[in-house]
Write a protein that holds these residues in place. Structure first.
Motif, PDB file in Angstrom:
ATOM      1  N   GLN B  58       0.834  -1.212   0.000  1.00 46.79           N
ATOM      2  CA  GLN B  58       0.000   0.000   0.000  1.00 46.79           C
ATOM      3  C   GLN B  58       0.868   1.261   0.000  1.00 46.79           C
ATOM      4  OE1 GLN B  58      -2.806  -1.572   3.396  1.00 46.79           O
ATOM      5  NE2 GLN B  58      -3.863   0.057   2.290  1.00 46.79           N
ATOM      6  N   GLU B  59       1.874   1.254   0.842  1.00 42.77           N
ATOM      7  CA  GLU B  59       2.692   2.450   0.983  1.00 42.77           C
ATOM      8  C   GLU B  59       3.543   2.695  -0.268  1.00 42.77           C
ATOM      9  OE1 GLU B  59       2.247   4.687   3.135  1.00 42.77           O
ATOM     10  OE2 GLU B  59       3.939   5.948   2.490  1.00 42.77           O
ATOM     11  N   LEU B  60       4.057   1.624  -0.871  1.00 43.07           N
ATOM     12  CA  LEU B  60       4.865   1.833  -2.069  1.00 43.07           C
ATOM     13  C   LEU B  60       4.012   2.350  -3.230  1.00 43.07           C
ATOM     14  CD1 LEU B  60       4.807  -0.447  -4.596  1.00 43.07           C
ATOM     15  CD2 LEU B  60       5.838  -1.874  -2.831  1.00 43.07           C
ATOM     16  N   VAL B  61       2.756   1.954  -3.258  1.00 42.27           N
ATOM     17  CA  VAL B  61       1.869   2.491  -4.298  1.00 42.27           C
ATOM     18  C   VAL B  61       1.696   4.000  -4.094  1.00 42.27           C
ATOM     19  CG1 VAL B  61      -0.506   2.503  -5.190  1.00 42.27           C
ATOM     20  CG2 VAL B  61       0.654   0.323  -4.735  1.00 42.27           C
ATOM     21  N   ARG B  62       1.511   4.393  -2.850  1.00 41.10           N
ATOM     22  CA  ARG B  62       1.360   5.832  -2.570  1.00 41.10           C
ATOM     23  C   ARG B  62       2.635   6.586  -2.937  1.00 41.10           C
ATOM     24  NH1 ARG B  62      -0.553   3.880   2.682  1.00 41.10           N
ATOM     25  NH2 ARG B  62      -2.763   3.368   2.448  1.00 41.10           N
ATOM     26  N   LEU B 173     -10.222 -12.601  -2.531  1.00 43.53           N
ATOM     27  CA  LEU B 173      -9.101 -11.873  -3.115  1.00 43.53           C
ATOM     28  C   LEU B 173      -8.834 -10.629  -2.281  1.00 43.53           C
ATOM     29  CD1 LEU B 173      -7.653 -12.659  -5.822  1.00 43.53           C
ATOM     30  CD2 LEU B 173      -8.859 -10.761  -6.882  1.00 43.53           C
ATOM     31  N   GLU B 174      -7.572 -10.244  -2.271  1.00 48.12           N
ATOM     32  CA  GLU B 174      -7.146  -9.026  -1.569  1.00 48.12           C
ATOM     33  C   GLU B 174      -6.279  -8.261  -2.568  1.00 48.12           C
ATOM     34  OE1 GLU B 174      -5.246  -9.124   2.702  1.00 48.12           O
ATOM     35  OE2 GLU B 174      -3.669  -9.240   1.180  1.00 48.12           O
ATOM     36  N   VAL B 175      -6.605  -6.987  -2.765  1.00 45.16           N
ATOM     37  CA  VAL B 175      -5.957  -6.220  -3.828  1.00 45.16           C
ATOM     38  C   VAL B 175      -5.630  -4.824  -3.324  1.00 45.16           C
ATOM     39  CG1 VAL B 175      -6.203  -5.346  -6.196  1.00 45.16           C
ATOM     40  CG2 VAL B 175      -7.414  -7.430  -5.522  1.00 45.16           C
ATOM     41  N   VAL B 176      -4.408  -4.373  -3.561  1.00 44.40           N
ATOM     42  CA  VAL B 176      -4.077  -2.978  -3.308  1.00 44.40           C
ATOM     43  C   VAL B 176      -4.432  -2.185  -4.562  1.00 44.40           C
ATOM     44  CG1 VAL B 176      -2.224  -1.335  -2.846  1.00 44.40           C
ATOM     45  CG2 VAL B 176      -2.282  -3.537  -1.648  1.00 44.40           C
ATOM     46  N   LEU B 177      -5.295  -1.210  -4.394  1.00 44.45           N
ATOM     47  CA  LEU B 177      -5.816  -0.441  -5.525  1.00 44.45           C
ATOM     48  C   LEU B 177      -4.820   0.642  -5.942  1.00 44.45           C
ATOM     49  CD1 LEU B 177      -9.523  -0.130  -4.315  1.00 44.45           C
ATOM     50  CD2 LEU B 177      -8.504  -1.825  -5.858  1.00 44.45           C
ATOM     51  N   PRO B 178      -5.025   1.222  -7.118  1.00 40.26           N
ATOM     52  CA  PRO B 178      -4.063   2.198  -7.640  1.00 40.26           C
ATOM     53  C   PRO B 178      -3.890   3.451  -6.776  1.00 40.26           C
ATOM     54  CG  PRO B 178      -5.445   1.366  -9.406  1.00 40.26           C
ATOM     55  CD  PRO B 178      -6.028   0.848  -8.130  1.00 40.26           C
ATOM     56  N   ASP B 179      -4.802   3.667  -5.829  1.00 41.32           N
ATOM     57  CA  ASP B 179      -4.596   4.812  -4.930  1.00 41.32           C
ATOM     58  C   ASP B 179      -4.020   4.366  -3.583  1.00 41.32           C
ATOM     59  OD1 ASP B 179      -6.705   3.577  -3.723  1.00 41.32           O
ATOM     60  OD2 ASP B 179      -8.065   5.289  -3.800  1.00 41.32           O
ATOM     61  N   GLY B 180      -3.654   3.102  -3.475  1.00 51.20           N
ATOM     62  CA  GLY B 180      -3.043   2.619  -2.246  1.00 51.20           C
ATOM     63  C   GLY B 180      -4.028   2.075  -1.227  1.00 51.20           C
ATOM     64  N   THR B 181      -5.318   2.229  -1.472  1.00 51.92           N
ATOM     65  CA  THR B 181      -6.270   1.643  -0.522  1.00 51.92           C
ATOM     66  C   THR B 181      -6.347   0.132  -0.757  1.00 51.92           C
ATOM     67  OG1 THR B 181      -8.167   2.042  -1.958  1.00 51.92           O
ATOM     68  CG2 THR B 181      -7.676   3.735  -0.336  1.00 51.92           C
ATOM     69  N   LEU B 182      -6.860  -0.548   0.262  1.00 48.98           N
ATOM     70  CA  LEU B 182      -6.910  -2.004   0.202  1.00 48.98           C
ATOM     71  C   LEU B 182      -8.335  -2.472  -0.031  1.00 48.98           C
ATOM     72  CD1 LEU B 182      -5.122  -4.547   0.614  1.00 48.98           C
ATOM     73  CD2 LEU B 182      -5.917  -4.574   2.984  1.00 48.98           C
ATOM     74  N   PHE B 183      -8.509  -3.266  -1.069  1.00 48.54           N
ATOM     75  CA  PHE B 183      -9.775  -3.971  -1.271  1.00 48.54           C
ATOM     76  C   PHE B 183      -9.579  -5.372  -0.723  1.00 48.54           C
ATOM     77  CE2 PHE B 183     -12.084  -7.037  -3.979  1.00 48.54           C
ATOM     78  CZ  PHE B 183     -13.370  -6.715  -3.583  1.00 48.54           C
ATOM     79  N   SER B 184     -10.262  -5.660   0.371  1.00 48.99           N
ATOM     80  CA  SER B 184     -10.064  -6.951   1.026  1.00 48.99           C
ATOM     81  C   SER B 184     -11.350  -7.756   0.981  1.00 48.99           C
ATOM     82  CB  SER B 184      -9.623  -6.748   2.473  1.00 48.99           C
ATOM     83  OG  SER B 184      -9.444  -8.016   3.070  1.00 48.99           O
TER      84      SER B 184
END
Lengths: 474, 474
Positions: B58-62, B173-184
């Motif tokens: 998440q943080e690296l995406v941000r 599924l668990e996905v880090v979205l393009p804005d860094g938020t987590l879809f869990s």
């Protein structure tokens, strides 16, 4: 004339497009489309549109946009959550697919069936059967529900254990989008990795992203052999362990593993005014069915061996094997008339609980404790597709109590505690019924904000003007 | 220093986040991440990031957003279409999931496995096996591919016939979205109809909508019994009819039905410098395997009965049954080393064709005619998962011909005629490999405009700044 009454002039372009028989505006004619299946909500619509072709659906969507109508797609109107019921005050036209019922193609060597979305599920089953094939989607309403509705709600039903949900059966889809363009993906391929699998968006979207007009379904070889048993469960029979044993020992040829509680069985007997001839043990009963497409599988032996193990372990007290198709149908008739039994007893408040199979026993224990504490004396009707973790956990309306009143009372209190118990065990408040108009608040309450935000993002991207089934799900 | 060379200052915040071992910038270290599996494309990246937790992802995406980098998620880098290869000039950081490999949970009574997306497929298979369970996703690269990549490409493989594609195995599924938020959405439920099934969006999206970090997969009971046969096909053996017969007569216990052409078999023998001991008939060979979780299924008898029918009909000339696990492995080794055989012969141009199973014979005939006309003398290697309609239709690079040169020549001409033939029969130019960077033009060429528009709508809605795997698919 009230301000929500239809202006007949608005409907003229629809009559031009669909003909007189294609536009029903007389309230006497539209009544059956505006009342939900469970008789909980009275909807309202300026008219019901009955297109006969994909092109007519495209054109009516464009007309609706131009004239400021919303649209509510409807199949057989058999849903349990008000997903196909037009809301008062919203100027929503119902789009019934009931005149688009054609079987487009059956391919026996590819094991696929393509049909219009208005095709009744049982008709699709029969079309498969006529070619020696098998369509496993099966549910109580199959004689009147339509495939577009089945896919819009991602229906579950009686054979999810072996074949999966409606989504798992879909290879192709055709959808009229909210701007009237056609998304056509009616290929009959089992593998086709060419960009986002967009059809997945529309399955389970409850008509909020477009109108499904066509579908391609996977088929299986006809299941010529069946072996069916009625199991009387011992006290504290561990359903998760039983279901796992059955999967393993039948090599996943079990297509049905349905729990039927003593109470649900009793409701059927009361409705009939006679005993069913079937008994529940202290732990309830299970309807177990195995099927095979080949005579080379000794299905009766497989079932017998499986039952012996269940009895040796002390989980099953007694079992009855169906000795004829008539007896098999008798077992099934009990299972399938439980909802009618509930209705006959004055109705029920339904909870469509999903759980990890491994947590079923924990949930049943918590539910029983909760009921004893919060609603002592209220009669339960618990049954369902426990092989795949789905319990219908219904509370029978007490004699003399108003049904809607009792429903509201349960949904304001006990239901939330029950849902919290399910969710605490990794479960869900909606296994197969969906959200519709009755569970919108539950979706908000039990979804994390990221998930809700993503649902809204998708809705806005595909239907920016909110023309499609506004009020359902969102 | 060229203008695309990395500015080391840009990487400092990533080093602060991930530590020195978490950021590889030395080209000697990044080389294996920037070259695609088929050795067709040399990518380029400022650095490879190796997060160890979801929070780090998440943080690296941000950080990447803040510092103007694009991101390319990568699992085992075993894909065939350049989907995980960072493009020169794009300033794309590779996000390798190779340090997020944990098995999170195995639930034997729920038949589920939850793990990190960087888990190697074979490790997940072993974790299931250790609990008496079976994970059916299986493909040549299983010893090095990672589950996030398998799901990002919706992998197919060797057992789709019975168990479906990777998508069909996913419950959570668990996905880090393009804005860094987590879809869990890591629930382990077989049924859960609560709004759009958003996880479907990310499966097969090739990392263009987010970074998959976790997954829940369905499992099956361990398949303790196997029956395996090598079939020598008669001339003009009708593969669609054979496959249908096998499904029916084995009651869908067949998990593998693989075609192996005489030519593909020959390539394996050449590579080994010795005959394989197995023969193809005039119609090629089929590797057929049945499995069962219960000893109650007489699997050898079922297979024998099935083979007798195939021989009576004159479709199979001879068949060898595996008499031991060693012999079974020998059959499989032939099937699994065909890609190496092609490589040994100088490489191949691969076509990953999907067809309705019923049209396989039509396609093989058209392909042969096309080859004779357009590329006479070029050696074919045809094999694949014909039970589910997937043919690998590969052209071996002629001796003395430059591989890349030949590839370009085939892809500019013959390939399009081959794809047109497949599509004309209701097929597809990509069954299981996906689009990546190598098939973007094919996606545009063979998709209708509505479909492309919808793909772009979804991409724009979820990744408006185009940070995720730009250049792949779109």
């Amino acid at each position: 004339m009230t301000d929500t009454a239809p202006d007949p002039h608005d409907l003229a372009p629809f009559r031009d497009l669909l003909g007189e028989s294609g536009v029903l505006a007389d309230p006497a004619m539209t009544a059956r489309y505006t009342r939900d299946q469970r008789d909980l909500m009275q909807g309202e619509t300026p008219a019901v549109l009955r297109p006969r072709s994909v092109e007519e659906v495209q054109e009516l969507v464009r007309l609706a946009r131009r004239h400021g109508f919303g649209l509510v797609p409807q199949g057989g109107n058999t849903g349990y959550v008000g997903g196909a019921t037009p809301e008062p005050g919203r100027r929503q036209l119902v789009v019934s697919l009931e005149r688009m019922t054609g079987i487009r193609a059956v391919d026996p060597l590819n094991f696929t069936l393509a049909c219009d979305a208005g095709c009744i599920l049982a008709d699709a089953q029969r079309a498969a059967d006529a070619e020696g094939l098998f369509l496993p989607l099966s549910l109580g309403a199959e004689g009147s529900c339509r495939l577009g509705g089945n896919l819009g709600t991602n229906a579950g039903g009686l054979q999810v254990l072996r074949y999966g949900m409606a989504r798992d059966l879909v290879l192709g889809l055709e959808v009229v989008l909210p701007d009237g363009t056609l998304f056509s993906d009616m290929r009959t391929l089992r593998k086709n990795n060419v960009g986002y699998d967009l059809k997945q968006l529309f399955i389970g979207a409850e008509g909020t992203l477009g109108i499904i007009t066509g579908v391609v379904l996977k088929l299986w070889p006809a299941q010529g052999q069946r072996a069916t048993a009625w199991l009387e469960l011992a006290e504290d029979a561990p359903i998760p362990e039983m279901a796992a044993l059955v999967r393993r020992e039948t090599s996943d040829l079990a297509s049905t593993f349905e729990l039927i509680s003593a109470s649900s069985l009793g409701l059927v007997a009361e409705m009939r005014g006679a005993e069913t001839g079937l008994k529940a043990g202290p732990g309830g009963a299970v309807l177990l069915e195995l099927t095979a497409s080949s005579e080379r599988i000794p299905l009766d032996d497989v079932l017998m061996g499986c039952l012996e193990m269940l009895m040796e372990r002390g989980w099953v007290e007694d079992a009855v094997l169906a000795q004829s198709e008539a007896q098999r149908r008798a077992f099934w008739a009990v299972r399938e008339t439980i909802p009618e039994g509930e209705k006959h007893a004055g109705g029920s408040v339904k909870h469509d609980i999903a759980l990890p199979v491994s947590r079923l026993t924990d949930f049943l224990n918590r539910g029983a404790a909760l009921l004893a504490e919060r609603m002592p004396g209220v009669r339960l009707s618990v049954y369902g597709h426990v092989g795949d973790g789905n319990l219908h956990y219904n509370l029978v309306v007490p004699a003399g109590r108003d049904r809607l009143d009792f429903t509201r009372a349960v949904e304001a209190g006990f239901a939330h505690e029950l849902y919290a118990a399910a969710i605490g065990l990794g479960g869900s408040f909606s296994a197969e019924y969906g959200i519709g108009r009755f569970k919108r608040d539950l979706l908000v309450r039990y979804s994390d904000p990221e998930r809700l935000r993503l649902i809204e993002t998708v809705k806005r991207a595909l239907d920016p003007d909110g023309i499609m089934n506004a009020g359902a799900m969102l």
